[in-house]
Scaffold this motif. Structure first.
Motif, PDB file in Angstrom:
ATOM      1  N   PRO B  11     -38.441   5.038  -2.666  1.00  0.00           N
ATOM      2  CA  PRO B  11     -39.893   4.980  -2.509  1.00  0.00           C
ATOM      3  C   PRO B  11     -40.280   5.370  -1.081  1.00  0.00           C
ATOM      4  O   PRO B  11     -39.498   5.189  -0.151  1.00  0.00           O
ATOM      5  CB  PRO B  11     -40.226   3.505  -2.771  1.00  0.00           C
ATOM      6  N   MET B  13     -41.349   4.541   2.064  1.00  0.00           N
ATOM      7  CA  MET B  13     -41.380   3.197   2.654  1.00  0.00           C
ATOM      8  C   MET B  13     -42.626   2.943   3.503  1.00  0.00           C
ATOM      9  O   MET B  13     -42.932   1.798   3.830  1.00  0.00           O
ATOM     10  CB  MET B  13     -40.110   2.960   3.481  1.00  0.00           C
ATOM     11  N   ASP B  14     -43.329   4.011   3.868  1.00  0.00           N
ATOM     12  CA  ASP B  14     -44.546   3.810   4.655  1.00  0.00           C
ATOM     13  C   ASP B  14     -45.698   3.301   3.793  1.00  0.00           C
ATOM     14  O   ASP B  14     -46.624   2.676   4.293  1.00  0.00           O
ATOM     15  CB  ASP B  14     -44.962   5.116   5.343  1.00  0.00           C
ATOM     16  N   PHE B  18     -45.805  -4.402  -0.910  1.00  0.00           N
ATOM     17  CA  PHE B  18     -44.909  -5.535  -1.006  1.00  0.00           C
ATOM     18  C   PHE B  18     -45.728  -6.795  -1.204  1.00  0.00           C
ATOM     19  O   PHE B  18     -46.693  -7.036  -0.487  1.00  0.00           O
ATOM     20  CB  PHE B  18     -44.081  -5.629   0.275  1.00  0.00           C
ATOM     21  N   GLY B  23     -42.478 -12.050  -3.393  1.00  0.00           N
ATOM     22  CA  GLY B  23     -41.261 -11.456  -2.839  1.00  0.00           C
ATOM     23  C   GLY B  23     -40.792 -10.248  -3.622  1.00  0.00           C
ATOM     24  O   GLY B  23     -39.615  -9.953  -3.667  1.00  0.00           O
ATOM     25  N   VAL B  25     -41.182  -6.043  -4.745  1.00  0.00           N
ATOM     26  CA  VAL B  25     -41.593  -4.734  -4.278  1.00  0.00           C
ATOM     27  C   VAL B  25     -42.203  -4.000  -5.463  1.00  0.00           C
ATOM     28  O   VAL B  25     -41.606  -3.938  -6.533  1.00  0.00           O
ATOM     29  CB  VAL B  25     -40.373  -3.953  -3.763  1.00  0.00           C
ATOM     30  N   ARG B  27     -42.620  -0.842  -6.828  1.00  0.00           N
ATOM     31  CA  ARG B  27     -42.140   0.529  -6.651  1.00  0.00           C
ATOM     32  C   ARG B  27     -43.132   1.574  -7.175  1.00  0.00           C
ATOM     33  O   ARG B  27     -43.083   2.726  -6.768  1.00  0.00           O
ATOM     34  CB  ARG B  27     -40.772   0.723  -7.312  1.00  0.00           C
ATOM     35  N   PRO B  36     -34.654  10.267   3.368  1.00  0.00           N
ATOM     36  CA  PRO B  36     -34.718  11.199   4.504  1.00  0.00           C
ATOM     37  C   PRO B  36     -33.354  11.613   5.062  1.00  0.00           C
ATOM     38  O   PRO B  36     -33.165  12.776   5.417  1.00  0.00           O
ATOM     39  CB  PRO B  36     -35.515  10.417   5.552  1.00  0.00           C
ATOM     40  N   PHE B  37     -32.384  10.691   5.123  1.00  0.00           N
ATOM     41  CA  PHE B  37     -31.061  11.034   5.654  1.00  0.00           C
ATOM     42  C   PHE B  37     -30.348  12.067   4.770  1.00  0.00           C
ATOM     43  O   PHE B  37     -29.547  12.854   5.245  1.00  0.00           O
ATOM     44  CB  PHE B  37     -30.181   9.782   5.758  1.00  0.00           C
ATOM     45  N   GLN B 119     -27.436   6.327   5.750  1.00  0.00           N
ATOM     46  CA  GLN B 119     -27.945   5.168   5.019  1.00  0.00           C
ATOM     47  C   GLN B 119     -29.163   5.577   4.213  1.00  0.00           C
ATOM     48  O   GLN B 119     -29.692   6.664   4.408  1.00  0.00           O
ATOM     49  CB  GLN B 119     -28.320   4.042   5.977  1.00  0.00           C
ATOM     50  N   VAL B 121     -33.174   4.503   3.068  1.00  0.00           N
ATOM     51  CA  VAL B 121     -34.243   3.725   3.699  1.00  0.00           C
ATOM     52  C   VAL B 121     -34.669   2.535   2.850  1.00  0.00           C
ATOM     53  O   VAL B 121     -35.336   1.636   3.340  1.00  0.00           O
ATOM     54  CB  VAL B 121     -35.469   4.600   4.053  1.00  0.00           C
ATOM     55  N   ASP B 122     -34.267   2.498   1.570  1.00  0.00           N
ATOM     56  CA  ASP B 122     -34.635   1.319   0.776  1.00  0.00           C
ATOM     57  C   ASP B 122     -33.518   0.267   0.751  1.00  0.00           C
ATOM     58  O   ASP B 122     -33.742  -0.893   1.041  1.00  0.00           O
ATOM     59  CB  ASP B 122     -35.090   1.710  -0.646  1.00  0.00           C
ATOM     60  N   GLY B 123     -32.301   0.679   0.453  1.00  0.00           N
ATOM     61  CA  GLY B 123     -31.190  -0.283   0.429  1.00  0.00           C
ATOM     62  C   GLY B 123     -30.711  -0.610   1.831  1.00  0.00           C
ATOM     63  O   GLY B 123     -30.439  -1.751   2.160  1.00  0.00           O
ATOM     64  N   ASP B 124     -30.633   0.427   2.660  1.00  0.00           N
ATOM     65  CA  ASP B 124     -30.355   0.254   4.081  1.00  0.00           C
ATOM     66  C   ASP B 124     -28.993  -0.357   4.385  1.00  0.00           C
ATOM     67  O   ASP B 124     -28.811  -0.936   5.441  1.00  0.00           O
ATOM     68  CB  ASP B 124     -31.441  -0.627   4.714  1.00  0.00           C
ATOM     69  N   THR B 125     -28.015  -0.258   3.480  1.00  0.00           N
ATOM     70  CA  THR B 125     -26.729  -0.881   3.785  1.00  0.00           C
ATOM     71  C   THR B 125     -25.809   0.066   4.536  1.00  0.00           C
ATOM     72  O   THR B 125     -24.977  -0.377   5.314  1.00  0.00           O
ATOM     73  CB  THR B 125     -25.987  -1.330   2.511  1.00  0.00           C
TER      74      THR B 125
END
Lengths: 327, 268
Positions: B11, B13-14, B18, B23, B25, B27, B36-37, B119, B121-125
């Motif tokens: 998604p 993220m900007d 939420f 708690g 999201v 989507r 983006p990566f 990484q 941007v949503d899971g970020d692990t």
């Protein structure tokens, strides 16, 4: 090594023969978990011959397992380190394995988890022990810090990477005793990645800077960072950037403040044109004093600023530079 | 030479909404885009293709609608797209995701290079790429900031580790995770957009991945589970907020700097 079975093992990261401070933070938090569970705390150290493992014992390790060799471990190849750590984990059988979430740890840790076939929770900011079953509760922020997920593992070791600068370093206790156990390196370890050379770079040290001047989306062009750089230099500080600017290539990743960048705790943080997304605030909320300059009075950055200036950064900053120069 | 680029639809993220109360999201509240990566990973693959004539295959795992992200990859230079999609894959953690993607890569076979973003941007692990390397039993390099060169046998890159920069040379096959610094992704052209529209997307299901069973994927194949979600209280320590002329505002800041003894550096 059966007497250490079920222990808490921390990976003591070292860089070029020097122990990384995240290792001491892991000893602190890992020690707390070990005491709650009533098990031993051990450190796994892999590196060149010159490293001194005694510091790890003074900071609380009951034992340090080491694999040391100059040729193999003088360069950061995550594959070699992961193979070696897996070898140590199989020897010791810890219940819990903690790794610092540095660039290196975030790359080696998942390799170790996949070789062991265990789970891995990334970038934890808190750990707890479940009172019912003694399991490790791995707590990590998710969705740009909007929620905290409490995660448990289904198998062993229960593994997590822990954010750097999240916990205090374990204090030095000269009286603490522990043993040093040398482990031989794995027999077969093909080196398929060759480290050709290290390029010494003047990497910006955002994490330890006392003043950080950060630019956000209010900055119109890459060139405008010169203005922030000038302000930072006048204050003997460094320049930071919010994630969108790093993604647009305004500044390198080494400058990124936020959840997915660096977490900073300077004496003074100046946020210029930063809106203050949760993911950014996560990286700077522990600054001692925060000044925010933003033309939008409703920007969330003002909720965490000690001094908020509602105004145009292109007017305020040149004026501030002028006054700082005593013009 | 075959190159695989791993992509994920995330998604925006900007704009994603939420709900602090529940708690959760939403989507559906935001547009979807390629992580983006992954744009940088794709750009690196396409640059190598231009120099070597390699074939670039974009691979993703997700619901049937994730096909869009493969078309975007094709519009930006990939040759084809493969979607791993099956209801059995639902609820995957990092381990189950990595095993499924590794099995998909094995299905394609004969791959020299697998590239992904550092990484999402949503899971970020930032864990999936090194874990895929582990399940494929291949070496990997991460935090890659520069592509130095490629030959028929190996690739040379720069990587940021241990607070320094290292030049590494890796023999094929190898798995790489790249940062945003590695290149500037290109835009899609009109002709590649047309090609993407018409492209056939291959979908692989669990039954196609012979090395895995239903026990290995999705929630069952995961080694971690979320016990609960806590919504932290928003941080707030609002101080003074001023709307003043630049000169007065700057003067106010000067006062703070003096109080904090931050002017001594330059004066002393």
């Amino acid at each position: 090594m059966d007497n250490y079975k079920g222990c808490v093992m921390i990976y003591a990261e070292q860089n070029n023969g020097k122990i990384h401070p995240v290792s001491y933070e892991l000893l602190n938090k890992g020690g707390e978990v070990a005491r709650k569970k009533g098990v031993k705390l051990i450190a796994a150290l892999i590196g060149p011959m010159e490293i001194d493992e005694n510091e790890l014992i003074r900071r609380g390790a009951d034992a340090v397992f080491t694999v040391k060799e100059d040729d193999t471990y003088s360069f950061p190849d995550e594959n070699t380190y992961a193979n070696t750590l897996v070898h140590m984990v199989k020897e010791v059988s810890p219940d819990i394995l903690l790794v610092g979430a540095t660039n290196f740890g975030r790359s080696m840790g998942p390799k170790v988890a996949s070789l062991l076939g265990c789970g891995l929770t990334a970038d934890c900011t808190a750990l707890d022990v479940d009172e019912e079953d003694g399991a490790l509760i791995q707590i990590r922020p998710a969705f740009s810090e909007n929620i905290l997920a409490h995660i448990k593992s289904k198998n062993f070791p229960q593994m997590a990477t822990i954010r750097f600068k999240e916990f205090d370093e374990a204090p030095i206790n000269e009286d603490h005793v522990g043993e040093i156990i040398e482990v031989s390196k794995p027999i077969s370890m093909p080196q398929l990645i060759e480290v050709i050379k290290e390029i010494k770079t003047n990497q910006v040290d955002l994490v330890n800077a006392s003043v950080v001047v950060t630019g956000g989306k209010g900055l119109k062009s890459k060139d405008d960072f010169k203005m922030l750089k000038e302000l930072a230099t006048l204050l003997d500080g460094v320049v930071g950037a919010s994630r969108p600017l790093v993604e647009d290539g305004f500044l390198g990743k080494a400058h990124q403040v936020g959840y997915s960048g660096h977490r900073v705790k300077p004496n003074l943080y100046i946020a210029c044109g930063v809106s203050g997304a949760a993911q950014h605030i996560a990286g700077m909320k522990e600054s001692q004093y925060t000044i925010a300059i933003n033309s939008d009075p409703s920007a969330p950055i003002f909720n965490v600023a000690d001094l908020g200036i509602v105004g145009d950064l292109y007017e305020v900053i040149p004026e501030l530079i002028k006054q700082l120069k005593g013009e | 030479m075959n190159i695989i680029v791993l992509v994920k639809q995330v998604p925006d993220m900007d704009t994603v909404k939420f709900d602090q109360e529940s708690g959760t999201v939403d989507r559906s509240s935001a547009g979807k885009e390629m992580n983006p990566f992954d744009l940088n990973a794709l750009e690196m693959a396409v640059e190598i293709k231009e120099n070597t004539g390699a074939k670039v295959t974009a691979v993703t795992m997700g619901p049937p609608s994730a096909e869009e992200v493969l078309r975007e990859a094709i519009s930006r230079g990939a040759d084809e797209g493969i979607l791993l999609s099956d209801r059995f894959f639902g609820g995957s953690d990092v381990k189950a995701t990595a095993r499924t993607l590794a099995a998909g890569i094995n299905y394609i076979g004969d791959v020299a290079l697998i590239i992904g973003g550092l990484q999402t941007v949503d899971g970020d692990t930032g864990q999936v790429i090194p874990e895929i390397a582990g399940y494929l039993n291949l070496p990997h390099a991460s935090s890659i900031t520069k592509l130095v060169g490629v030959s028929e046998k190996d690739i040379t890159i720069e990587t940021d580790l241990w607070d320094s920069t290292y030049v590494k040379k890796a023999k094929f096959p190898v798995v790489l995770a790249v940062t945003k610094e590695v290149n500037s992704p290109r835009m899609a052209s009109f002709s590649t957009k047309m090609k993407a529209k018409k492209a056939e997307i291959t979908t692989l299901k669990l039954e196609d991945l012979k090395e895995l069973t239903a026990e290995d994927v999705g929630f069952k194949g995961s080694s971690t589970f979320v016990k609960k979600i806590v919504v932290p209280k928003a941080t707030s320590r609002q101080g003074i907020k001023l709307k003043e002329e630049p000169q007065i505002a700057a003067n106010k800041i000067m006062g703070i700097l003096k109080d904090k003894k931050l002017l001594e550096v330059q004066n002393g």
